[in-house]
Design an enzyme around this catalytic site. Structure first.
Site, PDB file in Angstrom:
ATOM      1  N   ARG A   1       0.827  -1.230   0.000  1.00 28.48           N
ATOM      2  CA  ARG A   1       0.000   0.000   0.000  1.00 28.48           C
ATOM      3  C   ARG A   1       0.850   1.265   0.000  1.00 28.48           C
ATOM      4  NH1 ARG A   1      -5.590  -0.786   2.004  1.00 28.48           N
ATOM      5  NH2 ARG A   1      -6.200  -2.531   0.716  1.00 28.48           N
TER       6      ARG A   1
ATOM      7  N   ARG B   1      -3.415   6.397   1.156  1.00 27.36           N
ATOM      8  CA  ARG B   1      -3.962   7.612   1.774  1.00 27.36           C
ATOM      9  C   ARG B   1      -3.032   8.343   2.733  1.00 27.36           C
ATOM     10  NH1 ARG B   1      -9.074   4.333   3.484  1.00 27.36           N
ATOM     11  NH2 ARG B   1      -7.376   2.834   3.363  1.00 27.36           N
TER      12      ARG B   1
ATOM     13  N   ARG C   1      -6.648  11.005  -6.026  1.00 28.61           N
ATOM     14  CA  ARG C   1      -7.873  10.239  -5.841  1.00 28.61           C
ATOM     15  C   ARG C   1      -9.092  11.150  -5.950  1.00 28.61           C
ATOM     16  NH1 ARG C   1     -11.842   8.307  -3.378  1.00 28.61           N
ATOM     17  NH2 ARG C   1     -12.142   6.235  -2.478  1.00 28.61           N
TER      18      ARG C   1
ATOM     19  N   ASP D   1      -6.698  -2.849  -7.484  1.00 29.31           N
ATOM     20  CA  ASP D   1      -7.241  -3.513  -6.304  1.00 29.31           C
ATOM     21  C   ASP D   1      -7.551  -4.957  -6.649  1.00 29.31           C
ATOM     22  OD1 ASP D   1      -8.311  -2.645  -3.455  1.00 29.31           O
ATOM     23  OD2 ASP D   1      -9.640  -4.200  -4.226  1.00 29.31           O
TER      24      ASP D   1
ATOM     25  N   TYR E   1     -14.857 -11.936  -0.179  1.00 25.57           N
ATOM     26  CA  TYR E   1     -15.590 -10.697  -0.474  1.00 25.57           C
ATOM     27  C   TYR E   1     -16.777 -10.964  -1.394  1.00 25.57           C
ATOM     28  CZ  TYR E   1     -11.798  -8.088   1.713  1.00 25.57           C
ATOM     29  OH  TYR E   1     -10.896  -7.596   2.620  1.00 25.57           O
TER      30      TYR E   1
HETATM   31  O1  CP3 Z   1      -0.038  -1.788  -2.431  1.00 20.17           O
HETATM   32  C1  CP3 Z   1      -0.321  -0.867  -3.237  1.00 20.17           C
HETATM   33  O2  CP3 Z   1       0.073   0.309  -3.094  1.00 20.17           O
HETATM   34  C2  CP3 Z   1      -1.088  -1.235  -4.488  1.00 20.17           C
HETATM   35  C3  CP3 Z   1      -2.493  -1.046  -4.457  1.00 20.17           C
HETATM   36  C4  CP3 Z   1      -3.395  -1.977  -3.687  1.00 20.17           C
HETATM   37  C5  CP3 Z   1      -4.650  -1.538  -3.180  1.00 20.17           C
HETATM   38  N1  CP3 Z   1      -5.309  -2.618  -2.691  1.00 20.17           N
HETATM   39  C6  CP3 Z   1      -5.125  -0.161  -3.230  1.00 20.17           C
HETATM   40  C7  CP3 Z   1      -6.198   0.249  -2.302  1.00 20.17           C
HETATM   41  C8  CP3 Z   1      -3.300  -3.339  -3.423  1.00 20.17           C
HETATM   42  C9  CP3 Z   1      -2.156  -4.303  -3.698  1.00 20.17           C
HETATM   43  C10 CP3 Z   1      -4.534  -3.728  -2.791  1.00 20.17           C
HETATM   44  C11 CP3 Z   1      -4.828  -5.118  -2.405  1.00 20.17           C
HETATM   45  C12 CP3 Z   1      -6.042  -5.413  -1.637  1.00 20.17           C
HETATM   46  N2  CP3 Z   1      -7.282  -4.849  -1.786  1.00 20.17           N
HETATM   47  C13 CP3 Z   1      -6.128  -6.427  -0.662  1.00 20.17           C
HETATM   48  C14 CP3 Z   1      -5.031  -7.368  -0.276  1.00 20.17           C
HETATM   49  C15 CP3 Z   1      -3.974  -6.739   0.542  1.00 20.17           C
HETATM   50  C16 CP3 Z   1      -4.427  -6.226   1.882  1.00 20.17           C
HETATM   51  O3  CP3 Z   1      -4.259  -5.036   2.110  1.00 20.17           O
HETATM   52  O4  CP3 Z   1      -4.903  -7.039   2.682  1.00 20.17           O
HETATM   53  C17 CP3 Z   1      -7.449  -6.421  -0.164  1.00 20.17           C
HETATM   54  C18 CP3 Z   1      -8.009  -7.329   0.912  1.00 20.17           C
HETATM   55  C19 CP3 Z   1      -8.165  -5.424  -0.892  1.00 20.17           C
HETATM   56  C20 CP3 Z   1      -9.601  -5.087  -0.787  1.00 20.17           C
HETATM   57  C21 CP3 Z   1      -9.777  -3.704  -0.302  1.00 20.17           C
HETATM   58  N3  CP3 Z   1      -9.498  -2.567  -1.041  1.00 20.17           N
HETATM   59  C22 CP3 Z   1     -10.252  -3.288   0.959  1.00 20.17           C
HETATM   60  C23 CP3 Z   1     -10.665  -4.228   2.091  1.00 20.17           C
HETATM   61  C24 CP3 Z   1     -10.257  -1.891   0.950  1.00 20.17           C
HETATM   62  C25 CP3 Z   1     -10.792  -0.996   2.033  1.00 20.17           C
HETATM   63  C26 CP3 Z   1      -9.907  -0.952   3.211  1.00 20.17           C
HETATM   64  C27 CP3 Z   1      -9.092   0.289   3.201  1.00 20.17           C
HETATM   65  O5  CP3 Z   1      -7.876   0.188   3.471  1.00 20.17           O
HETATM   66  O6  CP3 Z   1      -9.693   1.321   2.948  1.00 20.17           O
HETATM   67  C28 CP3 Z   1      -9.741  -1.460  -0.284  1.00 20.17           C
HETATM   68  C29 CP3 Z   1      -9.536  -0.073  -0.738  1.00 20.17           C
HETATM   69  C30 CP3 Z   1      -8.159   0.317  -1.196  1.00 20.17           C
HETATM   70  N4  CP3 Z   1      -7.387  -0.425  -2.040  1.00 20.17           N
HETATM   71  C31 CP3 Z   1      -7.478   1.518  -0.892  1.00 20.17           C
HETATM   72  C32 CP3 Z   1      -6.245   1.495  -1.589  1.00 20.17           C
HETATM   73  C33 CP3 Z   1      -5.195   2.567  -1.618  1.00 20.17           C
HETATM   74  C34 CP3 Z   1      -8.010   2.647  -0.019  1.00 20.17           C
HETATM   75  C35 CP3 Z   1      -9.221   3.226  -0.645  1.00 20.17           C
HETATM   76  C36 CP3 Z   1      -9.175   4.686  -0.975  1.00 20.17           C
HETATM   77  O7  CP3 Z   1      -8.169   5.242  -1.436  1.00 20.17           O
HETATM   78  O8  CP3 Z   1     -10.212   5.268  -0.792  1.00 20.17           O
END
Ligand code: CP3
Length: 343
Positions: A24, A28, A37, A74, A149
């Site tokens: 990540r 944010r 974003r 994602d 999910y």
């Molecule tokens: O690592 C990186 O920088 C690459 C981008 C990336 C995102 N999600 C961007 C993201 C990667 C590799 C993921 C993987 C992901 N997505 C996983 C597996 C890894 C982990 O973190 O466990 C999972 C379970 C998801 C599903 C997901 N996406 C969830 C549960 C959420 C909400 C939780 C949260 O942190 O807000 C997301 C949203 C998400 N994916 C964000 C980002 C930067 C935040 C949302 C936003 O910017 O509004």
């Protein structure tokens, strides 16, 4: 290729100071991410906008010079491309239309590429913009985690709905996993075609399964993805991240054929050093909370990871994604400390 420090580790060398990137890393905690974003509109709009997805992928590389960039996307773009409704609500996480296992036959894993075309375009653009020495990682969610999910329609605390489905209707659940294995192979192969050097399979919820369910829904699908991907790209390098696998991580590395595994921050270094590192490279495993707290908690954590895992094949990372409340200055301090380390 060899000038890419992280690729050397994935190819079997031990490098010190180790290459570093952070899960990540585009996210944010960075003000420039929040600005892009906002410009994109919704989160999925950002994932499907090749120009803006490239921009946010590059932001942490420009700021910190990490050894690897990870595609900004994602794991849930795959269910989206399979035709399931996926939405991201501010502050709530992902929301999907819950899937009834009786309707798995309607999902077509060969039909995903049209919807994912902007992601592939982003991969091409990113490779074109990255410095040559930076490794570029593609990724997908592991079938089990993506299925949790798809079935629950949201994140849950214990993955109860998916565990119930897997135990109650193993044949139906296996059909869903089959669709996700096939879609993941096709998706990862395309990312490599478009310029990714290596890929990571995120199995965030691997740690909620008992031993037999772990074998069935975590190890076997990962093994099929690795084999399927190597049938297309024989030299494909794969990092598996079955978060929370604990002692089952040993079987995961023996059976799946991955080149490296992510360690979450609860993994004892002695276990990883003795049972895992002789077989594959490890990636991790600083507690993300240490990056939030900073100062001594950060420095001591970094030093402990380097002392505990730095003698073998190591890619420095956190034990899970960096959290939004982390201070970007602490990230700079972390990178500097790893880069200045002496064996
Ligand atoms: O690592 C990186 O920088 C690459 C981008 C990336 C995102 N999600 C961007 C993201 C990667 C590799 C993921 C993987 C992901 N997505 C996983 C597996 C890894 C982990 O973190 O466990 C999972 C379970 C998801 C599903 C997901 N996406 C969830 C549960 C959420 C909400 C939780 C949260 O942190 O807000 C997301 C949203 C998400 N994916 C964000 C980002 C930067 C935040 C949302 C936003 O910017 O509004």
């Amino acid at each position: 290729m060899t000038e890419r420090k992280m690729m050397k580790v994935l190819e079997g060398e031990s490098v010190f100071p180790p290459p570093i990137w952070v899960m990540r890393q585009a996210g944010r905690y960075l003000p420039e991410y929040r600005a892009t974003r906002a410009e994109a509109g919704g989160f999925l709009d950002l994932c499907y906008n090749p120009k803006l997805a490239t921009e946010v992928t590059m932001q942490p590389i420009r700021r910190y010079g990490f050894d690897a960039a990870i595609l900004f996307s994602d794991i849930l773009v795959v269910p989206d491309a399979l035709g399931r409704k996926v939405a991201f609500q501010e502050g709530e996480g992902p929301v999907l239309e819950p899937l009834d296992l009786g309707r798995v036959g309607e999902l077509d894993p060969t039909g995903i590429h049209d919807r994912l075309a902007p992601v592939y375009e982003a991969v091409e653009r990113i490779r074109g913009e990255l410095p040559v020495e930076t490794t570029f990682l593609g990724f997908c969610g592991a079938p089990w985690t993506v299925a949790t999910y798809m079935i629950a329609g949201r994140g849950t605390s214990d993955q109860g709905p998916a565990r119930k489905a897997a135990l109650g209707d193993p044949e139906g659940f296996a059909r869903l996993i089959d669709v996700l294995v096939e879609a993941s192979i096709a998706y990862l192969a395309r990312q490599i075609d478009c310029g990714a050097d290596a890929v990571q399979i995120f199995d965030t919820w691997a740690g909620v399964l008992d031993e037999t369910e772990f074998e069935t829904w975590v190890i076997r699908p990962a093994k099929r993805i690795v084999a399927g991907l190597r049938a297309i790209h024989p030299k494909a390098k794969v990092i598996g991240f079955p978060k929370g696998a604990q002692a089952l991580l040993e079987r995961y590395v023996e059976e799946t054929g991955v080149d490296a595994v992510g360690l979450d921050w609860t993994m004892p270094h002695a276990f990883a050093r003795e049972r895992i590192q002789p077989k594959v490279a490890v990636q991790g495993n600083l507690d993300p909370m240490r990056v939030v707290v900073g100062g001594r908690a950060l420095d001591e954590g970094v030093d402990r990871v380097l002392a505990g895992l730095g003698q073998g094949r190591l890619i420095f990372n956190l034990g899970h994604g960096i959290t939004p409340e982390a201070d970007p200055a602490n990230m700079a301090r972390l990178v500097e400390r790893v880069r200045a380390a002496k064996r």
